[in-house]
Design a protein around this motif. Structure first.
Motif, PDB file in Angstrom:
ATOM      1  N   ILE A  12       0.835  -1.205   0.000  1.00  0.00           N
ATOM      2  CA  ILE A  12       0.000   0.000   0.000  1.00  0.00           C
ATOM      3  C   ILE A  12       0.869   1.254   0.000  1.00  0.00           C
ATOM      4  N   VAL A  48       0.912   4.224  -2.697  1.00  0.00           N
ATOM      5  CA  VAL A  48       0.647   5.619  -2.338  1.00  0.00           C
ATOM      6  C   VAL A  48       1.765   6.511  -2.864  1.00  0.00           C
ATOM      7  N   LEU A 102      -4.542  12.056   2.042  1.00  0.00           N
ATOM      8  CA  LEU A 102      -4.876  10.639   2.095  1.00  0.00           C
ATOM      9  C   LEU A 102      -6.010  10.361   3.069  1.00  0.00           C
ATOM     10  N   ASP A 121      -7.666   7.105   5.131  1.00  0.00           N
ATOM     11  CA  ASP A 121      -7.526   5.707   5.530  1.00  0.00           C
ATOM     12  C   ASP A 121      -8.887   5.290   6.075  1.00  0.00           C
ATOM     13  N   LEU A 139      -1.213   1.854   9.201  1.00  0.00           N
ATOM     14  CA  LEU A 139      -0.857   2.551   7.967  1.00  0.00           C
ATOM     15  C   LEU A 139      -0.592   4.030   8.237  1.00  0.00           C
ATOM     16  N   CYS A 173      -5.955  10.355  -2.428  1.00  0.00           N
ATOM     17  CA  CYS A 173      -5.917   8.892  -2.362  1.00  0.00           C
ATOM     18  C   CYS A 173      -6.735   8.404  -1.169  1.00  0.00           C
ATOM     19  N   CYS A 204      -7.319   4.707   1.021  1.00  0.00           N
ATOM     20  CA  CYS A 204      -6.831   3.351   1.248  1.00  0.00           C
ATOM     21  C   CYS A 204      -7.837   2.580   2.093  1.00  0.00           C
ATOM     22  N   VAL A 247      -7.563  -1.024   3.711  1.00  0.00           N
ATOM     23  CA  VAL A 247      -6.676  -2.169   3.919  1.00  0.00           C
ATOM     24  C   VAL A 247      -7.416  -3.252   4.701  1.00  0.00           C
ATOM     25  N   LEU A 287      -7.022   2.554  -3.245  1.00  0.00           N
ATOM     26  CA  LEU A 287      -6.276   1.314  -3.053  1.00  0.00           C
ATOM     27  C   LEU A 287      -7.055   0.424  -2.094  1.00  0.00           C
ATOM     28  N   THR A 306      -7.269  -3.540  -0.463  1.00  0.00           N
ATOM     29  CA  THR A 306      -6.782  -4.907  -0.314  1.00  0.00           C
ATOM     30  C   THR A 306      -7.829  -5.734   0.413  1.00  0.00           C
ATOM     31  N   MET A 342      -4.799  -6.874  -4.208  1.00  0.00           N
ATOM     32  CA  MET A 342      -5.009  -5.420  -4.187  1.00  0.00           C
ATOM     33  C   MET A 342      -5.568  -4.943  -5.518  1.00  0.00           C
ATOM     34  N   GLN A 401      -5.970  -1.369  -7.551  1.00  0.00           N
ATOM     35  CA  GLN A 401      -5.544   0.024  -7.614  1.00  0.00           C
ATOM     36  C   GLN A 401      -6.401   0.727  -8.642  1.00  0.00           C
TER      37      GLN A 401
END
Length: 199
Positions: free
Chosen positions: A13, A17, A25, A27, A35, A95, A97, A99, A127, A129, A193, A195
Motif C-alpha cells: 500500500i 501511495v 490521504l 484511511d 498505515l 488517495c 486506502c 486495507v 487502493l 486490499t 489489491m 488500484q
C-alpha cells in the motif's frame, strides 16, 4: 506485533501511495492506525484523515500518536464515522486506502460503499486490499470457514476482479489488480489489491 502478511500489505500500500504522488490521504477503516503511523512521517504527505466506526480502535490510535513527531501528528485527523456514508468533508483527497476492510462489511453494504467512495468522495486514487480466498487452502482454512470471525465474505481473484472492474466501468476509473503475500503459480497471493485511478 504484526504478522509478516500484514507487513507485506502495508509495504504494498505504501509503495502504491508513493507511486501515485498523493499528498492527501484517507484511511477508511483505519483501525489501530498501522498505515497512518507509517505514512505520516513521509515528507510528501501533508494531510491524513483516518476514519473508523469502531471507537476503541480510534482511542488506541490516538494514544499511539505520541510516537510521532509534532509535525507528523499535525497532519493527522481522526473521525468516528462509517465509510459507507457520504461525508462532504472527505471530498477532494488524492488517495483513499482500504486495507483489509471491505470483507468486514455485509455484502449489502458494498453498493453503499461504492456510492460514498467512488460517487461522492471520488479521490484520484483508491487502493483496496482484501484476502484472496483462492489461497485459503495453503493457510489451512477449511472451505466452509473464513480466516477471521469478523469477515462477512472472502473472495477469490476472479470475483474480486469482477467487482473491481464493474466499479471502474461505472464510476470512470481504470483499475489494475495485483497479488500480495506470495505468488502461488495457480492460487495467487494470500491477499490481493485493486488500484483504481480516476480517468
Amino acid at each position: 506485533m504484526t504478522s509478516a502478511l500484514h507487513e507485506d500489505r502495508l509495504r504494498a500500500i505504501i509503495a502504491a501511495v508513493v507511486q501515485s504522488g498523493a499528498r492527501t490521504l484517507l484511511d477508511l477503516g483505519c483501525g489501530d492506525g498501522d498505515l497512518i503511523l507509517r505514512l505520516a512521517p513521509l515528507p510528501r504527505i501533508n494531510r491524513i484523515t483516518g476514519l473508523d466506526i469502531h471507537m476503541p480502535s480510534l482511542t488506541a490510535l490516538q494514544a499511539e500518536l505520541h510516537r510521532l513527531t509534532e509535525d507528523s501528528r499535525a497532519k493527522i485527523s481522526l473521525a468516528h464515522a462509517s465509510m459507507t456514508r457520504a461525508h462532504p468533508k472527505l471530498r477532494g483527497y488524492d488517495c483513499a486506502c482500504l486495507v483489509e476492510t471491505i470483507e468486514h462489511l455485509p455484502l449489502g453494504d458494498l453498493p453503499r460503499l461504492e456510492n460514498a467512495l467512488f460517487g461522492d468522495m471520488r479521490p484520484e486514487t483508491v487502493l483496496i486490499t482484501t484476502p484472496n480466498a483462492d489461497f485459503n487452502p495453503i493457510l489451512g482454512v477449511p472451505a466452509h470457514r473464513f480466516r477471521h470471525p469478523g469477515h462477512h465474505f472472502e473472495w477469490g481473484r476472479a470475483k474480486f476482479a469482477k467487482w473491481a472492474q464493474g466499479i471502474a466501468a461505472r464510476r470512470g476509473y481504470a483499475v489494475s489488480l495485483s497479488d500480495i503475500g506470495g505468488a502461488h503459480p495457480h492460487l495467487g497471493g494470500a491477499s490481493q489489491m485493486a488500484q483504481f485511478r480516476r480517468d
